[in-house]
Design a protein around this motif. Sequence first.
Motif, PDB file in Angstrom:
ATOM      1  N   UNK A  35      -2.976   3.390   4.764  1.00 52.64           N
ATOM      2  CA  UNK A  35      -2.858   4.238   5.944  1.00 52.64           C
ATOM      3  C   UNK A  35      -2.625   3.465   7.227  1.00 52.64           C
ATOM      4  N   UNK A  36      -3.041   2.216   7.325  1.00 48.46           N
ATOM      5  CA  UNK A  36      -2.840   1.442   8.551  1.00 48.46           C
ATOM      6  C   UNK A  36      -1.396   0.954   8.707  1.00 48.46           C
ATOM      7  N   UNK A  37      -0.602   1.030   7.672  1.00 46.59           N
ATOM      8  CA  UNK A  37       0.835   0.793   7.761  1.00 46.59           C
ATOM      9  C   UNK A  37       1.276  -0.521   8.361  1.00 46.59           C
ATOM     10  N   UNK A  38       0.483  -1.567   8.258  1.00 55.10           N
ATOM     11  CA  UNK A  38       0.869  -2.876   8.779  1.00 55.10           C
ATOM     12  C   UNK A  38       0.081  -3.309  10.001  1.00 55.10           C
ATOM     13  N   UNK A 102      -7.408  -1.516   2.953  1.00 58.40           N
ATOM     14  CA  UNK A 102      -7.838  -0.222   3.483  1.00 58.40           C
ATOM     15  C   UNK A 102      -6.985   0.878   2.884  1.00 58.40           C
ATOM     16  N   UNK A 103      -7.642   1.976   2.510  1.00 62.47           N
ATOM     17  CA  UNK A 103      -6.951   3.153   1.992  1.00 62.47           C
ATOM     18  C   UNK A 103      -7.733   4.387   2.420  1.00 62.47           C
ATOM     19  N   UNK A 104      -7.023   5.405   2.872  1.00 60.74           N
ATOM     20  CA  UNK A 104      -7.728   6.606   3.302  1.00 60.74           C
ATOM     21  C   UNK A 104      -6.789   7.698   3.738  1.00 60.74           C
ATOM     22  N   UNK A 105      -7.384   8.756   4.239  1.00 58.99           N
ATOM     23  CA  UNK A 105      -6.645   9.916   4.746  1.00 58.99           C
ATOM     24  C   UNK A 105      -6.580   9.793   6.265  1.00 58.99           C
ATOM     25  N   UNK A 106      -5.414   9.389   6.756  1.00 55.57           N
ATOM     26  CA  UNK A 106      -5.248   9.159   8.187  1.00 55.57           C
ATOM     27  C   UNK A 106      -5.058  10.413   9.006  1.00 55.57           C
ATOM     28  N   UNK A 107      -4.815  11.531   8.350  1.00 55.91           N
ATOM     29  CA  UNK A 107      -4.628  12.789   9.060  1.00 55.91           C
ATOM     30  C   UNK A 107      -3.180  13.000   9.446  1.00 55.91           C
TER      31      UNK A 107
END
Length: 162
Positions: A35-38, A102-107
Amino acid sequence: MDRVAELEEQAAEIAAAVGRLLAERGLTLAVAESLTGGKLANQFAAAKGSGEWFAGGVVTYQTMSKHRVLNVPEGPVISEEAVRSMAQGVTAMFDADVGVAASGAGGPEGQEGQAPGTTWLAASVSGTTRTQLRHFSGEPLEILAQTQLYSLRLLHSLLAAA
Protein backbone atom coordinates in the motif's frame (compact mmCIF):
# COMPACT_ATOMS: atom_id res chain seq x y z
CA MET A 1 2.43 22.15 7.96
CA ASP A 2 -0.28 19.59 7.25
CA ARG A 3 -0.51 16.19 8.95
CA VAL A 4 0.86 14.21 5.99
CA ALA A 5 3.89 16.49 5.68
CA GLU A 6 4.57 16.21 9.43
CA LEU A 7 4.41 12.41 9.27
CA GLU A 8 6.70 12.34 6.22
CA GLU A 9 9.21 14.60 7.97
CA GLN A 10 9.26 12.29 11.00
CA ALA A 11 9.68 9.31 8.66
CA ALA A 12 12.68 10.95 6.98
CA GLU A 13 14.34 11.45 10.37
CA ILE A 14 13.84 7.81 11.33
CA ALA A 15 15.00 6.57 7.90
CA ALA A 16 18.20 8.58 8.40
CA ALA A 17 18.66 7.05 11.87
CA VAL A 18 18.11 3.56 10.42
CA GLY A 19 20.69 4.35 7.74
CA ARG A 20 23.24 5.37 10.35
CA LEU A 21 22.71 2.12 12.28
CA LEU A 22 23.03 0.07 9.09
CA ALA A 23 26.21 1.90 8.05
CA GLU A 24 27.78 1.51 11.52
CA ARG A 25 27.11 -2.23 11.47
CA GLY A 26 27.93 -2.86 7.81
CA LEU A 27 24.42 -4.20 7.10
CA THR A 28 22.29 -3.94 3.99
CA LEU A 29 18.53 -3.31 3.72
CA ALA A 30 15.78 -4.38 1.33
CA VAL A 31 12.17 -3.16 1.27
CA ALA A 32 8.91 -4.91 0.25
CA GLU A 33 5.97 -2.57 -0.12
CA SER A 34 2.34 -2.82 -1.01
CA LEU A 35 0.00 0.00 0.00
CA THR A 36 2.88 2.46 0.52
CA GLY A 37 3.74 2.17 -3.18
CA GLY A 38 7.44 3.02 -2.85
CA LYS A 39 7.30 5.55 0.00
CA LEU A 40 9.65 3.49 2.18
CA ALA A 41 12.16 3.02 -0.63
CA ASN A 42 11.96 6.75 -1.34
CA GLN A 43 12.81 7.61 2.27
CA PHE A 44 15.80 5.29 2.26
CA ALA A 45 17.05 6.44 -1.14
CA ALA A 46 17.05 10.04 0.11
CA ALA A 47 19.02 9.22 3.27
CA LYS A 48 22.71 10.06 3.52
CA GLY A 49 24.99 7.23 2.42
CA SER A 50 22.15 5.04 1.16
CA GLY A 51 24.30 3.75 -1.70
CA GLU A 52 26.31 1.85 0.90
CA TRP A 53 23.45 0.07 2.69
CA PHE A 54 20.18 0.27 0.68
CA ALA A 55 20.15 -2.81 -1.56
CA GLY A 56 16.74 -2.08 -3.12
CA GLY A 57 13.08 -2.82 -2.92
CA VAL A 58 9.97 -4.05 -4.65
CA VAL A 59 6.42 -2.75 -4.79
CA THR A 60 4.00 -5.67 -5.02
CA TYR A 61 0.72 -3.82 -5.03
CA GLN A 62 -1.57 -6.50 -6.43
CA THR A 63 -2.22 -9.67 -4.46
CA MET A 64 -0.93 -11.89 -7.26
CA SER A 65 2.34 -9.95 -7.35
CA LYS A 66 2.96 -10.73 -3.70
CA HIS A 67 2.44 -14.43 -4.37
CA ARG A 68 4.58 -14.52 -7.53
CA VAL A 69 7.42 -12.17 -6.66
CA LEU A 70 7.83 -12.60 -2.91
CA ASN A 71 6.49 -16.14 -2.47
CA VAL A 72 3.75 -14.99 -0.11
CA PRO A 73 1.55 -18.05 0.57
CA GLU A 74 -1.91 -18.15 -0.98
CA GLY A 75 -4.50 -16.50 1.20
CA PRO A 76 -5.08 -13.02 2.57
CA VAL A 77 -2.29 -10.52 2.02
CA ILE A 78 -3.38 -8.24 4.82
CA SER A 79 -2.11 -10.67 7.41
CA GLU A 80 0.79 -11.38 9.69
CA GLU A 81 1.85 -14.37 7.59
CA ALA A 82 1.91 -12.24 4.42
CA VAL A 83 4.09 -9.42 5.78
CA ARG A 84 6.42 -11.88 7.46
CA SER A 85 6.83 -13.62 4.09
CA MET A 86 7.29 -10.27 2.34
CA ALA A 87 10.06 -9.14 4.71
CA GLN A 88 11.84 -12.49 4.56
CA GLY A 89 11.30 -12.82 0.80
CA VAL A 90 12.73 -9.42 -0.10
CA THR A 91 15.67 -9.97 2.24
CA ALA A 92 16.46 -13.21 0.43
CA MET A 93 15.84 -11.66 -3.01
CA PHE A 94 18.42 -8.92 -2.42
CA ASP A 95 20.70 -11.03 -0.20
CA ALA A 96 20.27 -8.32 2.43
CA ASP A 97 20.73 -8.51 6.18
CA VAL A 98 17.63 -6.48 7.01
CA GLY A 99 14.15 -6.28 5.51
CA VAL A 100 11.01 -4.25 6.11
CA ALA A 101 7.52 -4.82 4.69
CA ALA A 102 4.04 -3.33 4.84
CA SER A 103 0.68 -4.53 3.54
CA GLY A 104 -2.77 -3.20 4.29
CA ALA A 105 -5.95 -1.47 3.23
CA GLY A 106 -4.99 2.09 2.39
CA GLY A 107 -8.54 3.20 1.68
CA PRO A 108 -10.79 4.76 0.83
CA GLU A 109 -12.42 1.31 0.66
CA GLY A 110 -11.64 -1.76 2.71
CA GLN A 111 -9.95 -4.84 1.30
CA GLU A 112 -10.21 -8.55 2.12
CA GLY A 113 -12.89 -7.75 4.67
CA GLN A 114 -10.50 -5.38 6.48
CA ALA A 115 -11.44 -1.78 7.22
CA PRO A 116 -9.44 1.04 5.61
CA GLY A 117 -6.35 1.69 7.72
CA THR A 118 -5.85 -1.94 8.75
CA THR A 119 -2.15 -2.52 8.19
CA TRP A 120 0.36 -5.25 8.96
CA LEU A 121 4.04 -4.31 9.29
CA ALA A 122 7.12 -6.52 9.50
CA ALA A 123 10.82 -5.98 10.08
CA SER A 124 13.48 -8.66 9.81
CA VAL A 125 17.02 -8.28 11.14
CA SER A 126 19.52 -11.10 10.73
CA GLY A 127 16.82 -13.77 10.82
CA THR A 128 14.66 -12.29 13.60
CA THR A 129 11.31 -11.02 12.32
CA ARG A 130 8.90 -8.86 14.29
CA THR A 131 5.38 -8.04 13.10
CA GLN A 132 2.83 -5.47 14.15
CA LEU A 133 -0.85 -4.87 13.41
CA ARG A 134 -1.93 -1.22 13.24
CA HIS A 135 -5.27 0.47 12.62
CA PHE A 136 -4.72 3.91 11.15
CA SER A 137 -7.36 6.54 10.47
CA GLY A 138 -7.75 9.36 8.01
CA GLU A 139 -7.74 9.84 4.28
CA PRO A 140 -5.67 7.47 2.11
CA LEU A 141 -2.61 9.76 2.04
CA GLU A 142 -2.69 9.98 5.85
CA ILE A 143 -2.93 6.19 6.13
CA LEU A 144 0.03 5.77 3.78
CA ALA A 145 2.10 8.32 5.70
CA GLN A 146 1.28 6.64 9.04
CA THR A 147 2.13 3.22 7.59
CA GLN A 148 5.46 4.56 6.38
CA LEU A 149 6.27 6.12 9.76
CA TYR A 150 5.32 3.12 11.87
CA SER A 151 7.15 0.70 9.56
CA LEU A 152 10.29 2.75 10.05
CA ARG A 153 9.75 2.90 13.81
CA LEU A 154 9.35 -0.88 13.97
CA LEU A 155 12.53 -1.39 11.94
CA HIS A 156 14.48 1.12 14.01
CA SER A 157 13.44 -0.48 17.31
CA LEU A 158 14.39 -3.96 16.09
CA LEU A 159 17.76 -2.72 14.79
CA ALA A 160 18.50 -0.81 18.00
CA ALA A 161 17.77 -3.91 20.07
CA ALA A 162 19.90 -6.24 17.90
